[in-house]
Motif scaffolding. Structure first.
Motif, PDB file in Angstrom:
ATOM      1  N   ARG A 138     -34.415 -22.252 -14.805  1.00  0.00           N
ATOM      2  CA  ARG A 138     -33.835 -20.836 -13.628  1.00  0.00           C
ATOM      3  C   ARG A 138     -33.130 -22.228 -12.387  1.00  0.00           C
ATOM      4  NH1 ARG A 138     -35.600 -17.723 -11.555  1.00  0.00           N
ATOM      5  NH2 ARG A 138     -33.556 -15.778 -11.521  1.00  0.00           N
ATOM      6  N   GLY A 139     -31.863 -20.883 -12.082  1.00  0.00           N
ATOM      7  CA  GLY A 139     -31.340 -21.551 -10.662  1.00  0.00           C
ATOM      8  C   GLY A 139     -32.513 -21.836  -9.066  1.00  0.00           C
ATOM      9  N   ARG A 140     -32.579 -22.534  -8.831  1.00  0.00           N
ATOM     10  CA  ARG A 140     -32.955 -21.975  -7.820  1.00  0.00           C
ATOM     11  C   ARG A 140     -31.813 -21.198  -6.299  1.00  0.00           C
ATOM     12  NH1 ARG A 140     -37.938 -25.326  -5.831  1.00  0.00           N
ATOM     13  NH2 ARG A 140     -38.356 -26.012  -7.439  1.00  0.00           N
ATOM     14  N   THR A 141     -32.267 -20.968  -5.639  1.00  0.00           N
ATOM     15  CA  THR A 141     -31.859 -19.991  -4.678  1.00  0.00           C
ATOM     16  C   THR A 141     -31.452 -21.220  -3.134  1.00  0.00           C
ATOM     17  OG1 THR A 141     -32.553 -18.877  -3.491  1.00  0.00           O
ATOM     18  CG2 THR A 141     -32.387 -18.142  -5.971  1.00  0.00           C
ATOM     19  N   LEU A 142     -31.005 -20.726  -1.862  1.00  0.00           N
ATOM     20  CA  LEU A 142     -31.104 -21.744  -0.960  1.00  0.00           C
ATOM     21  C   LEU A 142     -32.161 -21.491  -0.444  1.00  0.00           C
ATOM     22  CD1 LEU A 142     -27.396 -19.270   0.732  1.00  0.00           C
ATOM     23  CD2 LEU A 142     -28.335 -22.104  -0.196  1.00  0.00           C
ATOM     24  N   MET A 143     -33.200 -20.409  -1.021  1.00  0.00           N
ATOM     25  CA  MET A 143     -34.800 -20.667  -0.191  1.00  0.00           C
ATOM     26  C   MET A 143     -35.264 -21.998  -0.207  1.00  0.00           C
ATOM     27  SD  MET A 143     -36.085 -16.876  -1.075  1.00  0.00           S
ATOM     28  CE  MET A 143     -35.843 -16.392  -3.031  1.00  0.00           C
ATOM     29  N   SER A 144     -34.790 -22.680  -1.449  1.00  0.00           N
ATOM     30  CA  SER A 144     -35.276 -23.727  -1.618  1.00  0.00           C
ATOM     31  C   SER A 144     -34.062 -24.947  -1.064  1.00  0.00           C
ATOM     32  CB  SER A 144     -35.028 -23.874  -2.952  1.00  0.00           C
ATOM     33  OG  SER A 144     -35.906 -23.759  -3.682  1.00  0.00           O
ATOM     34  N   ASP A 145     -33.353 -24.627  -0.501  1.00  0.00           N
ATOM     35  CA  ASP A 145     -31.637 -25.739   0.380  1.00  0.00           C
ATOM     36  C   ASP A 145     -32.173 -26.305   1.983  1.00  0.00           C
ATOM     37  OD1 ASP A 145     -29.150 -26.630   0.701  1.00  0.00           O
ATOM     38  OD2 ASP A 145     -29.855 -25.549   2.692  1.00  0.00           O
ATOM     39  N   PRO A 146     -32.513 -27.290   2.175  1.00  0.00           N
ATOM     40  CA  PRO A 146     -32.560 -27.695   3.622  1.00  0.00           C
ATOM     41  C   PRO A 146     -32.207 -27.482   5.004  1.00  0.00           C
ATOM     42  CG  PRO A 146     -33.052 -29.430   1.767  1.00  0.00           C
ATOM     43  CD  PRO A 146     -32.384 -28.151   1.269  1.00  0.00           C
ATOM     44  N   ASP A 147     -31.244 -27.172   4.181  1.00  0.00           N
ATOM     45  CA  ASP A 147     -30.174 -26.639   6.108  1.00  0.00           C
ATOM     46  C   ASP A 147     -30.643 -24.833   5.964  1.00  0.00           C
ATOM     47  OD1 ASP A 147     -29.554 -28.941   6.005  1.00  0.00           O
ATOM     48  OD2 ASP A 147     -27.612 -28.502   5.290  1.00  0.00           O
ATOM     49  N   TRP A 148     -30.916 -24.396   5.105  1.00  0.00           N
ATOM     50  CA  TRP A 148     -31.694 -22.736   4.985  1.00  0.00           C
ATOM     51  C   TRP A 148     -32.696 -22.452   5.691  1.00  0.00           C
ATOM     52  CZ3 TRP A 148     -34.721 -18.864   3.792  1.00  0.00           C
ATOM     53  CH2 TRP A 148     -33.830 -18.203   3.226  1.00  0.00           C
ATOM     54  N   ARG A 149     -33.674 -23.423   5.081  1.00  0.00           N
ATOM     55  CA  ARG A 149     -34.810 -23.387   5.426  1.00  0.00           C
ATOM     56  C   ARG A 149     -35.089 -23.699   6.846  1.00  0.00           C
ATOM     57  NH1 ARG A 149     -38.727 -23.254   0.859  1.00  0.00           N
ATOM     58  NH2 ARG A 149     -40.572 -23.783   1.984  1.00  0.00           N
ATOM     59  N   GLU A 150     -34.136 -24.825   7.369  1.00  0.00           N
ATOM     60  CA  GLU A 150     -34.433 -25.224   9.043  1.00  0.00           C
ATOM     61  C   GLU A 150     -33.334 -23.637   9.798  1.00  0.00           C
ATOM     62  OE1 GLU A 150     -31.785 -28.213  11.880  1.00  0.00           O
ATOM     63  OE2 GLU A 150     -32.150 -28.466  10.332  1.00  0.00           O
ATOM     64  N   GLY A 151     -32.432 -23.155   9.257  1.00  0.00           N
ATOM     65  CA  GLY A 151     -32.610 -21.478   9.434  1.00  0.00           C
ATOM     66  C   GLY A 151     -33.577 -21.053   9.986  1.00  0.00           C
ATOM     67  N   TYR A 152     -33.519 -21.250   8.674  1.00  0.00           N
ATOM     68  CA  TYR A 152     -34.588 -19.999   8.568  1.00  0.00           C
ATOM     69  C   TYR A 152     -35.820 -20.029   9.765  1.00  0.00           C
ATOM     70  CZ  TYR A 152     -38.716 -16.955   6.271  1.00  0.00           C
ATOM     71  OH  TYR A 152     -39.478 -16.046   5.767  1.00  0.00           O
ATOM     72  N   ALA A 153     -35.861 -21.475   9.686  1.00  0.00           N
ATOM     73  CA  ALA A 153     -37.579 -21.320  10.807  1.00  0.00           C
ATOM     74  C   ALA A 153     -37.018 -20.814  12.256  1.00  0.00           C
ATOM     75  CB  ALA A 153     -37.909 -23.030  11.115  1.00  0.00           C
ATOM     76  N   ARG A 154     -35.759 -21.106  12.544  1.00  0.00           N
ATOM     77  CA  ARG A 154     -35.162 -20.806  13.767  1.00  0.00           C
ATOM     78  C   ARG A 154     -36.698 -19.338  14.324  1.00  0.00           C
ATOM     79  NH1 ARG A 154     -32.001 -24.453  16.395  1.00  0.00           N
ATOM     80  NH2 ARG A 154     -30.964 -25.954  15.274  1.00  0.00           N
ATOM     81  N   LEU A 155     -35.742 -18.015  12.755  1.00  0.00           N
ATOM     82  CA  LEU A 155     -36.369 -17.512  13.518  1.00  0.00           C
ATOM     83  C   LEU A 155     -37.514 -16.865  14.369  1.00  0.00           C
ATOM     84  CD1 LEU A 155     -35.624 -15.858  10.126  1.00  0.00           C
ATOM     85  CD2 LEU A 155     -33.922 -15.424  11.868  1.00  0.00           C
ATOM     86  N   GLU A 156     -38.538 -18.070  14.347  1.00  0.00           N
ATOM     87  CA  GLU A 156     -39.671 -17.374  14.612  1.00  0.00           C
ATOM     88  C   GLU A 156     -39.394 -17.549  16.376  1.00  0.00           C
ATOM     89  OE1 GLU A 156     -44.106 -18.546  14.446  1.00  0.00           O
ATOM     90  OE2 GLU A 156     -42.864 -20.015  13.264  1.00  0.00           O
ATOM     91  N   GLN A 157     -39.007 -17.951  17.137  1.00  0.00           N
ATOM     92  CA  GLN A 157     -38.416 -18.406  17.899  1.00  0.00           C
ATOM     93  C   GLN A 157     -37.840 -17.206  19.088  1.00  0.00           C
ATOM     94  OE1 GLN A 157     -35.402 -21.752  17.892  1.00  0.00           O
ATOM     95  NE2 GLN A 157     -34.937 -20.658  19.662  1.00  0.00           N
ATOM     96  N   HIS A 158     -37.167 -16.290  18.279  1.00  0.00           N
ATOM     97  CA  HIS A 158     -36.608 -15.307  18.222  1.00  0.00           C
ATOM     98  C   HIS A 158     -37.348 -13.621  18.346  1.00  0.00           C
ATOM     99  CE1 HIS A 158     -33.158 -17.246  19.616  1.00  0.00           C
ATOM    100  NE2 HIS A 158     -33.248 -18.104  18.488  1.00  0.00           N
ATOM    101  N   GLY A 159     -38.710 -14.268  17.157  1.00  0.00           N
ATOM    102  CA  GLY A 159     -39.080 -13.441  17.038  1.00  0.00           C
ATOM    103  C   GLY A 159     -38.773 -12.542  16.095  1.00  0.00           C
ATOM    104  N   PHE A 160     -37.905 -12.954  15.305  1.00  0.00           N
ATOM    105  CA  PHE A 160     -37.436 -11.941  14.370  1.00  0.00           C
ATOM    106  C   PHE A 160     -37.875 -11.566  12.197  1.00  0.00           C
ATOM    107  CE2 PHE A 160     -32.517 -12.665  16.186  1.00  0.00           C
ATOM    108  CZ  PHE A 160     -32.718 -12.042  16.584  1.00  0.00           C
ATOM    109  N   HIS A 161     -37.742 -10.654  11.733  1.00  0.00           N
ATOM    110  CA  HIS A 161     -38.143 -11.257  11.064  1.00  0.00           C
ATOM    111  C   HIS A 161     -37.091 -11.076   9.680  1.00  0.00           C
ATOM    112  CE1 HIS A 161     -40.681  -8.235  12.330  1.00  0.00           C
ATOM    113  NE2 HIS A 161     -40.181  -7.267  12.338  1.00  0.00           N
ATOM    114  N   PHE A 162     -37.498 -11.642   8.284  1.00  0.00           N
ATOM    115  CA  PHE A 162     -36.635 -11.559   7.951  1.00  0.00           C
ATOM    116  C   PHE A 162     -36.442 -10.718   6.062  1.00  0.00           C
ATOM    117  CE2 PHE A 162     -34.412 -13.731   3.728  1.00  0.00           C
ATOM    118  CZ  PHE A 162     -32.910 -14.483   4.274  1.00  0.00           C
ATOM    119  N   GLU A 163     -34.814 -10.341   6.065  1.00  0.00           N
ATOM    120  CA  GLU A 163     -35.081  -9.524   5.344  1.00  0.00           C
ATOM    121  C   GLU A 163     -34.449 -10.004   3.823  1.00  0.00           C
ATOM    122  OE1 GLU A 163     -35.276  -6.026   5.908  1.00  0.00           O
ATOM    123  OE2 GLU A 163     -35.373  -6.610   7.774  1.00  0.00           O
TER     124      GLU A 163
END
Length: 306
Positions: A138-163
């Motif tokens: 199957r195709g991978r989604t952006l969840m496996s993309d390093p740039d996307w995951r770098e952005g995801y990591a930034r959520l924690e400093q703001h206390g944000f959840h991810f939908e």
């Protein structure tokens, strides 16, 4: 006899839009994007805060969480500012999940702006599909993309959840997010995007939900449970709602209407009453968690009716 819930409700997933004033490319006349519900022309009309209140308040809703509605992708801040305005004028919504493109060059600035607003609790960026393949074929989604995951990591400093809105078949990738980023709560949108009720589909869906539910930093919205070509009914959805509560525990499951989109299949009041009937066999404590407690803990929305 079962006890029907009569307490306050938080709608943890709804939209409002003013199509004459604001840019939603997928809702423009003539626009047609792939949608799990099929032809969606019937929702290409204004659904304002006052329309939501007219639907929700008689059904017992006392607070709500606005979900980003695929506003112009070049202007994530503009959508938030519009929702802030609506909140000042009407009290709706009490909190919001904002648009944020996690792999965009300006993601740090966008998240900082959202954090300063005071209304944003989480962000959404649908991960889609890429052409990269992996062992399952199957195709991978952006969840496996390093740039996307770098952005995801930034959520924690703001206390944000991810939908996370993605079909349940992609949830193995979500497991890696839960493991690598234990400080970020991931909220599964629309019940894991369950498109049909075949036994094969339900078996795969149950297994996928079970794998993510093993991690404490995940919750799920009982929302978006319509099936193309069928009305929303208790019979269609009883099993899947009760299974979500069994798999995650009521403290990690919450009600969301997905209005006006799910209005293609039912009225708001019938939707809420259908959920009330489904969970009526559970304790009132569990029902309160489902309708109010979980969303209140995760989003702390300002209630719009005392």
């Amino acid at each position: 006899m079962p006890d029907l819930y009569e307490g306050p409700i938080i709608d943890a997933h709804h939209h409002v839009w003013d199509l004459a004033r604001n840019p939603h490319p997928w809702l423009e006349p003539g626009a047609r994007v792939p949608h799990r519900y099929g032809d969606y022309d019937s929702i290409k009309k204004d659904y304002l805060a006052r329309d939501f209140l007219a639907d929700a308040v008689p059904a017992g809703v006392r607070g709500s969480v606005y979900m980003e509605a695929e506003w112009d992708p070049e202007d994530a801040i503009g959508e938030r500012r519009y929702i802030e305005e609506q909140r000042r004028e009407s009290g709706v919504p009490g909190a919001m999940a904002a648009q944020a493109w996690l792999d965009a060059p300006d993601i740090a600035q966008v998240l900082a702006s959202h954090a300063a607003s005071g209304i944003v609790r989480s962000v959404r960026h649908k991960p889609g599909e890429s052409n990269e393949s992996h062992g399952s074929g199957r195709g991978r989604t952006l969840m496996s993309d390093p740039d996307w995951r770098e952005g995801y990591a930034r959520l924690e400093q703001h206390g944000f959840h991810f939908e996370l809105q993605t079909p349940w078949q992609n949830l193995p990738e979500a497991v890696s997010l839960l493991e690598e980023f234990p400080g970020i709560t991931l909220v599964l949108n629309h019940s894991g995007v369950l498109l049909d009720r075949s036994e094969e589909t339900l078996a795969g869906w149950r297994a996928a939900l079970g794998a993510v539910a093993d991690h404490p930093n995940v919750a799920i919205k009982a929302s978006g449970l319509c099936v193309q070509g069928l009305p929303w009914t208790v019979a269609l959805n009883r099993e899947v709602v009760l299974e979500m509560i069994e798999i995650f525990g009521a403290e990690r499951v919450m009600f969301g209407s997905n209005f006006p989109v799910d209005g293609m299949f039912t009225t708001y009041r019938d939707l809420v009453d259908g959920y009330r009937e489904i969970v009526s066999e559970l304790s009132l404590t569990v029902q309160h968690q489902f309708f109010f407690g979980t969303a209140d803990r995760l989003y702390a929305p300002e209630l719009f009716v005392s």
